[in-house]
Motif scaffolding. Structure first.
Motif, short mmCIF file in Angstrom:
data_model
loop_
_atom_site.label_atom_id
_atom_site.label_comp_id
_atom_site.label_asym_id
_atom_site.label_seq_id
_atom_site.Cartn_x
_atom_site.Cartn_y
_atom_site.Cartn_z
N PRO A 123 0.83 -1.21 0.00
CA PRO A 123 0.00 0.00 0.00
C PRO A 123 0.86 1.26 0.00
N GLY A 124 0.47 2.21 -0.84
CA GLY A 124 1.22 3.45 -0.96
C GLY A 124 2.15 3.49 -2.16
N ALA A 125 2.34 2.35 -2.83
CA ALA A 125 3.23 2.29 -3.99
C ALA A 125 2.49 2.82 -5.22
N PHE A 126 3.19 3.60 -6.03
CA PHE A 126 2.64 4.03 -7.31
C PHE A 126 3.01 2.99 -8.37
N VAL A 127 2.04 2.69 -9.24
CA VAL A 127 2.24 1.64 -10.22
C VAL A 127 1.69 2.08 -11.58
N ARG A 128 2.11 1.33 -12.60
CA ARG A 128 1.60 1.54 -13.96
C ARG A 128 0.87 0.29 -14.40
N ASP A 129 -0.32 0.48 -14.96
CA ASP A 129 -1.08 -0.63 -15.52
C ASP A 129 -0.42 -1.05 -16.83
N GLY A 133 -1.33 1.58 -19.50
CA GLY A 133 -0.37 2.64 -19.26
C GLY A 133 -0.78 3.60 -18.18
N ASP A 134 -1.98 3.45 -17.62
CA ASP A 134 -2.46 4.35 -16.56
C ASP A 134 -1.64 4.18 -15.29
N GLY A 175 -5.44 -4.20 -4.82
CA GLY A 175 -6.43 -3.14 -4.95
C GLY A 175 -5.73 -1.81 -5.20
N ALA A 176 -6.21 -1.06 -6.19
CA ALA A 176 -5.57 0.22 -6.53
C ALA A 176 -6.63 1.24 -6.94
N VAL A 177 -6.29 2.52 -6.79
CA VAL A 177 -7.18 3.62 -7.18
C VAL A 177 -6.45 4.51 -8.17
N TYR A 178 -7.23 5.31 -8.89
CA TYR A 178 -6.68 6.30 -9.80
C TYR A 178 -6.59 7.62 -9.03
N PRO A 179 -5.42 7.94 -8.48
CA PRO A 179 -5.32 9.12 -7.61
C PRO A 179 -5.62 10.42 -8.32
N GLN A 180 -5.36 10.52 -9.63
CA GLN A 180 -5.59 11.76 -10.34
C GLN A 180 -7.08 12.07 -10.48
N SER A 181 -7.94 11.05 -10.22
CA SER A 181 -9.37 11.27 -10.35
C SER A 181 -10.02 11.71 -9.06
N ILE A 182 -9.26 11.74 -7.98
CA ILE A 182 -9.83 12.11 -6.68
C ILE A 182 -9.93 13.63 -6.58
N GLU A 183 -11.14 14.11 -6.55
CA GLU A 183 -11.37 15.54 -6.46
C GLU A 183 -11.91 15.87 -5.07
N MET A 184 -11.26 16.78 -4.42
CA MET A 184 -11.67 17.14 -3.07
C MET A 184 -12.79 18.17 -3.10
N GLU A 205 3.00 -2.55 -12.55
CA GLU A 205 4.45 -2.36 -12.51
C GLU A 205 4.78 -1.15 -11.63
N ARG A 206 5.64 -1.36 -10.66
CA ARG A 206 6.03 -0.26 -9.77
C ARG A 206 6.71 0.86 -10.57
N VAL A 207 6.38 2.09 -10.22
CA VAL A 207 7.02 3.25 -10.85
C VAL A 207 7.46 4.19 -9.74
N SER A 208 8.45 5.02 -10.03
CA SER A 208 8.95 5.98 -9.05
C SER A 208 8.20 7.29 -9.19
N GLY A 209 8.30 8.13 -8.17
CA GLY A 209 7.68 9.45 -8.23
C GLY A 209 6.19 9.39 -7.98
N THR A 210 5.51 10.46 -8.31
CA THR A 210 4.08 10.56 -8.15
C THR A 210 3.42 10.69 -9.51
N PRO A 211 2.19 10.23 -9.62
CA PRO A 211 1.53 10.29 -10.92
C PRO A 211 1.29 11.72 -11.38
#
Length: 212
Positions: A123-129, A133-134, A175-184, A205-211
């Motif tokens: 949990p907390g890891a950023f990944v690529r589908d 490619g998402d 389980g994963a979410v699309y963080p860029q779609s979360i609107e506060m 696939e694990r990726v570095s940085g933030t989306p």
């Protein structure tokens, strides 16, 4: 009758013979393979293989069978386990499903995809589908099999869902979410934006940085 003739056949004739077996166990070319259930195969450079049972400390070689000594094959298995090159009883060697690195895992898990420390997700890891490619954010890693986990109320399991069928059905579900779609909003994130999607571990696939 000489002292040598009085020596029982099941015992080495001298301490030198004990040392000789230990030296040969460490220096002679041998390949050790864990078979499971405390059984090991030792293959020599003479294209001969022997079966070792560590539960009873037995070997199928003539040195053990006819002399009842702790042969070089038994010693070599012990050396390989102690020095971390061969899995101990109860474990088997498998390859990381991503990079191929050798891992020692419990026998019960050896038939499922396994991941090294670099490629395992948490949990907390950023990944690529790998399929779209998402980029996503991992929120849960379960021990459930993809072929035994339903996708919502659909007729699909995670393993049979479109685009997942090329992955191992025994893979773990992530389980994963699309963080860029979360609107506060003023009251927090929109409920629909927090939807968690289920994937086979190997699809992400694990990726570095933030989306972006």
């Amino acid at each position: 009758m000489t002292q040598a003739e009085n020596t029982p056949a099941s015992l080495p004739t001298s301490e030198h013979e004990l040392d000789r077996r230990s030296i040969r166990a460490r220096t002679e070319p041998m390949a050790v393979t864990a078979l499971g259930d405390a059984l090991y195969e030792v293959e020599t450079d003479h294209d001969t293989s022997y079966l070792i049972d560590l539960r009873s400390c037995r070997c199928s070689c003539p040195d053990y069978v006819f002399r009842s000594v702790r042969c070089k094959h038994l010693r070599r298995v012990a050396i390989e386990i102690t020095e971390g090159r061969t899995p101990p009883p109860g474990q088997l060697a498998v390859a990381c499903a991503v990079c191929g690195e050798e891992l020692f895992v419990p026998e019960a898990d050896a038939d499922r995809p396994q991941y090294c420390g670099t490629d395992a997700l948490e949990p907390g890891a950023f990944v690529r589908d790998r399929e779209t490619g998402d980029r996503l954010l991992v929120v849960a890693v379960s021990d459930r099999r993809a072929d035994r986990t339903e996708v919502g109320r659909s007729a699909y399991s995670v393993a049979t869902y479109p685009n997942n069928r090329s992955y191992d059905p025994a893979d773990r579900v992530v389980g994963a979410v699309y963080p860029q779609s979360i609107e506060m909003t003023g009251s927090g994130p929109e409920p629909d934006a927090l939807r968690v999607y289920s994937f086979p571990h190997a699809r992400l696939e694990r990726v570095s940085g933030t989306p972006a």
